[in-house]
Each structure stands twice: as structure tokens, then as C-alpha cells.
Motif scaffolding. Sequence first.
Motif, PDB file in Angstrom:
ATOM      1  N   LEU A  13       0.738  -1.130  -0.020  1.00 10.94           N
ATOM      2  CA  LEU A  13       0.079  -0.128   0.128  1.00 10.94           C
ATOM      3  C   LEU A  13       0.831   1.355  -0.066  1.00 10.94           C
ATOM      4  O   LEU A  13       0.628   2.148  -0.795  1.00 10.94           O
ATOM      5  CB  LEU A  13      -1.165   0.009   1.248  1.00 10.94           C
ATOM      6  N   VAL A  14       1.957   1.195   0.707  1.00 18.86           N
ATOM      7  CA  VAL A  14       2.757   2.478   0.792  1.00 18.86           C
ATOM      8  C   VAL A  14       3.453   2.727  -0.573  1.00 18.86           C
ATOM      9  O   VAL A  14       3.571   3.990  -0.802  1.00 18.86           O
ATOM     10  CB  VAL A  14       3.817   2.336   2.066  1.00 18.86           C
ATOM     11  N   GLY A  15       3.694   1.570  -1.259  1.00 15.03           N
ATOM     12  CA  GLY A  15       4.234   1.727  -2.676  1.00 15.03           C
ATOM     13  C   GLY A  15       3.418   2.109  -3.756  1.00 15.03           C
ATOM     14  O   GLY A  15       3.732   3.152  -4.304  1.00 15.03           O
ATOM     15  N   PHE A  16       2.122   1.820  -3.501  1.00 13.59           N
ATOM     16  CA  PHE A  16       1.015   2.523  -4.201  1.00 13.59           C
ATOM     17  C   PHE A  16       0.842   4.259  -3.993  1.00 13.59           C
ATOM     18  O   PHE A  16       0.873   4.762  -4.889  1.00 13.59           O
ATOM     19  CB  PHE A  16      -0.288   1.742  -4.101  1.00 13.59           C
ATOM     20  N   THR A  17       0.893   4.305  -2.709  1.00 15.86           N
ATOM     21  CA  THR A  17       0.425   5.859  -2.383  1.00 15.86           C
ATOM     22  C   THR A  17       1.887   6.624  -2.722  1.00 15.86           C
ATOM     23  O   THR A  17       1.702   7.997  -3.055  1.00 15.86           O
ATOM     24  CB  THR A  17       0.257   5.808  -0.859  1.00 15.86           C
ATOM     25  N   ALA A  18       3.110   6.078  -2.779  1.00 15.01           N
ATOM     26  CA  ALA A  18       4.364   6.573  -2.847  1.00 15.01           C
ATOM     27  C   ALA A  18       4.214   7.079  -4.267  1.00 15.01           C
ATOM     28  O   ALA A  18       4.642   8.216  -4.650  1.00 15.01           O
ATOM     29  CB  ALA A  18       5.444   5.914  -2.462  1.00 15.01           C
ATOM     30  N   ILE A  19       3.632   6.276  -5.232  1.00 13.36           N
ATOM     31  CA  ILE A  19       3.833   6.389  -6.675  1.00 13.36           C
ATOM     32  C   ILE A  19       2.738   7.651  -6.953  1.00 13.36           C
ATOM     33  O   ILE A  19       3.157   8.559  -7.707  1.00 13.36           O
ATOM     34  CB  ILE A  19       3.331   5.259  -7.558  1.00 13.36           C
ATOM     35  N   LEU A  20       1.617   7.571  -6.314  1.00 14.68           N
ATOM     36  CA  LEU A  20       0.872   9.011  -6.263  1.00 14.68           C
ATOM     37  C   LEU A  20       1.485  10.146  -5.782  1.00 14.68           C
ATOM     38  O   LEU A  20       1.341  11.097  -6.521  1.00 14.68           O
ATOM     39  CB  LEU A  20      -0.593   8.387  -5.716  1.00 14.68           C
ATOM     40  N   THR A  21       2.022  10.063  -4.796  1.00 20.62           N
ATOM     41  CA  THR A  21       2.438  11.339  -4.181  1.00 20.62           C
ATOM     42  C   THR A  21       3.856  11.930  -4.878  1.00 20.62           C
ATOM     43  O   THR A  21       3.832  13.073  -5.264  1.00 20.62           O
ATOM     44  CB  THR A  21       3.112  10.808  -2.569  1.00 20.62           C
ATOM     45  N   ILE A  22       4.476  10.940  -5.362  1.00 22.48           N
ATOM     46  CA  ILE A  22       5.471  11.601  -6.317  1.00 22.48           C
ATOM     47  C   ILE A  22       5.201  11.947  -7.584  1.00 22.48           C
ATOM     48  O   ILE A  22       5.515  12.942  -8.051  1.00 22.48           O
ATOM     49  CB  ILE A  22       6.660  10.406  -6.570  1.00 22.48           C
ATOM     50  N   PHE A  23       4.008  11.436  -8.087  1.00 20.57           N
ATOM     51  CA  PHE A  23       3.432  11.792  -9.391  1.00 20.57           C
ATOM     52  C   PHE A  23       3.033  13.199  -9.154  1.00 20.57           C
ATOM     53  O   PHE A  23       3.145  14.111 -10.007  1.00 20.57           O
ATOM     54  CB  PHE A  23       2.593  10.958  -9.996  1.00 20.57           C
ATOM     55  N   PHE A  24       2.116  13.504  -8.107  1.00 22.18           N
ATOM     56  CA  PHE A  24       1.362  14.851  -7.768  1.00 22.18           C
ATOM     57  C   PHE A  24       2.251  15.841  -7.525  1.00 22.18           C
ATOM     58  O   PHE A  24       2.266  16.924  -8.308  1.00 22.18           O
ATOM     59  CB  PHE A  24       0.631  14.738  -6.535  1.00 22.18           C
ATOM     60  N   ASN A  25       3.406  15.559  -6.864  1.00 26.32           N
ATOM     61  CA  ASN A  25       4.468  16.507  -6.379  1.00 26.32           C
ATOM     62  C   ASN A  25       5.392  16.852  -7.654  1.00 26.32           C
ATOM     63  O   ASN A  25       5.938  17.920  -7.796  1.00 26.32           O
ATOM     64  CB  ASN A  25       5.074  16.032  -5.079  1.00 26.32           C
ATOM     65  N   LEU A  26       5.931  15.935  -8.380  1.00 21.17           N
ATOM     66  CA  LEU A  26       6.420  16.313  -9.348  1.00 21.17           C
ATOM     67  C   LEU A  26       5.622  16.952 -10.452  1.00 21.17           C
ATOM     68  O   LEU A  26       6.266  18.105 -11.116  1.00 21.17           O
ATOM     69  CB  LEU A  26       7.135  14.796 -10.232  1.00 21.17           C
ATOM     70  N   TYR A  27       4.471  16.744 -10.578  1.00 20.88           N
ATOM     71  CA  TYR A  27       3.683  17.642 -11.173  1.00 20.88           C
ATOM     72  C   TYR A  27       3.663  19.233 -10.832  1.00 20.88           C
ATOM     73  O   TYR A  27       3.789  20.047 -11.535  1.00 20.88           O
ATOM     74  CB  TYR A  27       2.150  17.016 -11.379  1.00 20.88           C
ATOM     75  N   ILE A  28       3.346  19.312  -9.576  1.00 19.10           N
ATOM     76  CA  ILE A  28       3.472  20.591  -8.863  1.00 19.10           C
ATOM     77  C   ILE A  28       4.886  21.234  -9.099  1.00 19.10           C
ATOM     78  O   ILE A  28       4.665  22.342  -9.495  1.00 19.10           O
ATOM     79  CB  ILE A  28       3.228  20.601  -7.221  1.00 19.10           C
ATOM     80  N   LEU A  29       6.018  20.424  -8.958  1.00 20.92           N
ATOM     81  CA  LEU A  29       7.240  21.252  -9.376  1.00 20.92           C
ATOM     82  C   LEU A  29       7.588  21.568 -10.779  1.00 20.92           C
ATOM     83  O   LEU A  29       7.850  22.765 -10.989  1.00 20.92           O
ATOM     84  CB  LEU A  29       8.426  20.408  -8.828  1.00 20.92           C
ATOM     85  N   LEU A  30       6.940  20.901 -11.689  1.00 19.60           N
ATOM     86  CA  LEU A  30       7.088  21.162 -13.222  1.00 19.60           C
ATOM     87  C   LEU A  30       6.244  22.242 -13.484  1.00 19.60           C
ATOM     88  O   LEU A  30       6.575  23.263 -14.154  1.00 19.60           O
ATOM     89  CB  LEU A  30       6.661  19.957 -13.888  1.00 19.60           C
ATOM     90  N   MET A  31       5.047  22.366 -12.904  1.00 13.94           N
ATOM     91  CA  MET A  31       4.044  23.494 -13.226  1.00 13.94           C
ATOM     92  C   MET A  31       4.467  24.886 -12.559  1.00 13.94           C
ATOM     93  O   MET A  31       4.617  25.801 -13.033  1.00 13.94           O
ATOM     94  CB  MET A  31       2.507  23.103 -12.581  1.00 13.94           C
ATOM     95  N   SER A  32       5.231  24.698 -11.438  1.00 13.68           N
ATOM     96  CA  SER A  32       5.978  25.895 -10.676  1.00 13.68           C
ATOM     97  C   SER A  32       7.165  26.541 -11.508  1.00 13.68           C
ATOM     98  O   SER A  32       7.100  27.464 -11.935  1.00 13.68           O
ATOM     99  CB  SER A  32       6.060  25.362  -9.206  1.00 13.68           C
ATOM    100  N   LEU A  33       7.926  25.311 -11.911  1.00 17.65           N
ATOM    101  CA  LEU A  33       8.777  25.802 -12.684  1.00 17.65           C
ATOM    102  C   LEU A  33       8.541  26.509 -14.098  1.00 17.65           C
ATOM    103  O   LEU A  33       9.192  27.574 -14.693  1.00 17.65           O
ATOM    104  CB  LEU A  33       9.709  24.607 -13.192  1.00 17.65           C
ATOM    105  N   HIS A  34       7.453  26.078 -14.554  1.00 18.70           N
ATOM    106  CA  HIS A  34       7.034  26.666 -15.970  1.00 18.70           C
ATOM    107  C   HIS A  34       6.354  28.159 -15.535  1.00 18.70           C
ATOM    108  O   HIS A  34       6.572  28.863 -16.401  1.00 18.70           O
ATOM    109  CB  HIS A  34       5.604  25.728 -16.424  1.00 18.70           C
ATOM    110  N   GLY A  35       5.631  28.022 -14.529  1.00 21.74           N
ATOM    111  CA  GLY A  35       5.348  29.513 -14.012  1.00 21.74           C
ATOM    112  C   GLY A  35       6.547  30.540 -13.872  1.00 21.74           C
ATOM    113  O   GLY A  35       6.614  31.756 -14.195  1.00 21.74           O
ATOM    114  N   TYR A  36       7.485  29.818 -13.229  1.00 25.34           N
ATOM    115  CA  TYR A  36       8.860  30.708 -13.055  1.00 25.34           C
ATOM    116  C   TYR A  36       9.352  31.253 -14.256  1.00 25.34           C
ATOM    117  O   TYR A  36       9.789  32.325 -14.399  1.00 25.34           O
ATOM    118  CB  TYR A  36       9.828  29.951 -12.206  1.00 25.34           C
ATOM    119  N   ARG A  37       9.317  30.295 -15.520  1.00 26.10           N
ATOM    120  CA  ARG A  37       9.994  30.615 -16.507  1.00 26.10           C
ATOM    121  C   ARG A  37       9.168  31.843 -17.201  1.00 26.10           C
ATOM    122  O   ARG A  37       9.547  32.662 -18.031  1.00 26.10           O
ATOM    123  CB  ARG A  37      10.059  29.616 -17.327  1.00 26.10           C
TER     124      ARG A  37
END
Length: 324
Positions: A13-37
Motif C-alpha cells: 500500500l505504501v508503494g502505491f501511495t508513494a507512486i501517487l505522491t511522487i506523481f502529484f508533487n513532480l507535477y506541482i514542481l514542473l508547473m511551478s517551474l513553468h510559471g517561473y519561466r
Amino acid sequence: MLSNSTELSIWVLVGFTAILTIFFNLYILLMSLHGYRQNGHWLPCETIISALSLTNILHQIISYIWMTMEELDRNCLLKEQSFSVILVVVFSLKFSIIWITAFLTFFYSTKLVIEPIHCYTKIQEAFLKHVGTVVIAIPVCGFITCMPLITVLSPLNKTIENEFCSSIIPVGLNGTIYVIYYFLISDVIPGLLMLKSSISISVHLAIHLHHMKTSNNGFHTPKLGSEMRVIHMNLGLVVVFLCFLLVDLYVYYMSIAKMENVMMLSILFSSIYTAVSSLLLIYGKKTFWKGLLHLHNLFIDEYPCLECLKVPENKAKEKTTPGH
């Protein structure tokens, strides 16, 4: 104590939630980087959210490494001290996540206050000047605060009843005092800050809605647009944290009063907490939320059998009611 099959289920279960968490947070980081540019600078809220997302990713990765080591190395062939060091890093990252979340909710509570209160104005100015320093200082303070856990997570915890190579079962009076201190400083105090922020937001929201309704003579529903979305996000973060706090309280109770190691449960609910809070962070910014829904629908389009899971990207236009 948890059985081997339960521990294995939690690991999956932790492996599954880890995949979701990493996906969501990588998405946030990429969108924030796009906004910074596009903007050429980081907004204070984006700086805090990006720091929180990075901490969430690190917490999930290191937590899963620790759980995997515990599952694969049942006989503790590796040095027990290495397990303890990894667990200290997990606790320090958890400390950072909760404090950065409290910092974010407090930041929005000062930003959303309608009345020009002098105290809040000064706090806003301090945020604008030192937000980067604060998001760096929180992880440093978290790691320093968690260093004494090395003594609590001593190899003496490896007993017949304790099958883990490291645990949060306190050793002696000093260990018990420190675990209680850690719970207060990492959960209770930032939790009180979140509660204070949510109450402040709720009170000023009620006042603002009352003024808007009065100015509209009660004929139209007041709308706040993006501000309401941010308010929902903050209140949602507080509710999710309170649920997590109850679970964490149970974990510490079992560790101190019952002398049982339920560290697996603690990491499981920490993973669920970070996954849900990450989704709330995406919801808080309309551009992030619309982009995520678009990606979701593009994925569903590749598999026609999942058509029922498609989510409309635009709200249906409200029907205008004829005049009386």
C-alpha cells in the motif's frame, strides 16, 4: 504487534501511495517551474508549495527505502545503526512537511484577511522578504531536532517482541520524555498554528460573504472565484492533518504505553497524508487543477473501456432563470 502478512500488505500500500505522491508533487514542481519561466520570479506561495512538494517526494522515497530494507533484511545483516539513521531522516522530513504546511496555511491566512490589520500587514512584509530563508531553515531545524532520536532508536530495542531492526519504542525515562517532546513540537504546535489559521480564514470569510450579500441586496449568491478555491484548499489541509494527528497520537500511545512497535502504520498513514495533501495543493491553484484534469482525460482517451472515469474539464454553464 503486526503480523508478517499485515506488514507485507502495508508495504504494498505504501508503494502505491508513494507512486501517487511522487506523481502529484513532480507535477506541482514542473508547473511551478513553468510559471517561473513565464514570470521570471517565484511568488512566495509557489516557493512554499515547491519546498513542500520536494520534501514530500524525499519523504516518500526514503520511507519506502526503510520499509523495503526492513522487509528484505529480517535478520538485520546490515548495521542496525544504518536503519536508525534512515529512520531519523524520515522523522526529520515528516517534521519539515508538517511545519511547511503550517507555514503555508498561516501565509494564506494573512493574505486572505480582508481588513487592513497592522499586525498581519507586518507579517506579510516579513513573508515577502524572508520566505526563502524560512523554507530552508525548517528542514535544518527538523534534522537537528531529530538527531537525539539516535539514542531512542538504539539497538537495545531489538528484542524477541520487536522484530524490526529499529523502532520508536523509547528506552528509559529519557527516551519517553524525548518522544513526547518530539510529538509536541512536530505535531501539536504546528497543528495549533493550522487551527489558528483556519479559524482566522473562516471568520474573515464569513464577514466578507456577509458584506457581499448585503451589497447585492440578497438577490445574487456572492462569489469569490480563485480565493474560494484557496480557502477550500487551506481548510482541507487542516482537516486532513487533524485526521493524521489522531493516527499519530495512537502510534505514540502504542509506543510509550504499550511498548509496541507500529512504525509501519505510522509510515502508511504518513504516505496517505502526503498523497491527499498534495492533491489539495493542486486543487488550490486553478491552472494546476485544470492541467491535471486534462492529463487525466488524455490518459482515459487511450483506453475506451475507462470512458466512464472521464471528468469534465469545464463546468456546465448555469442556466439562466427567466424573470418573474
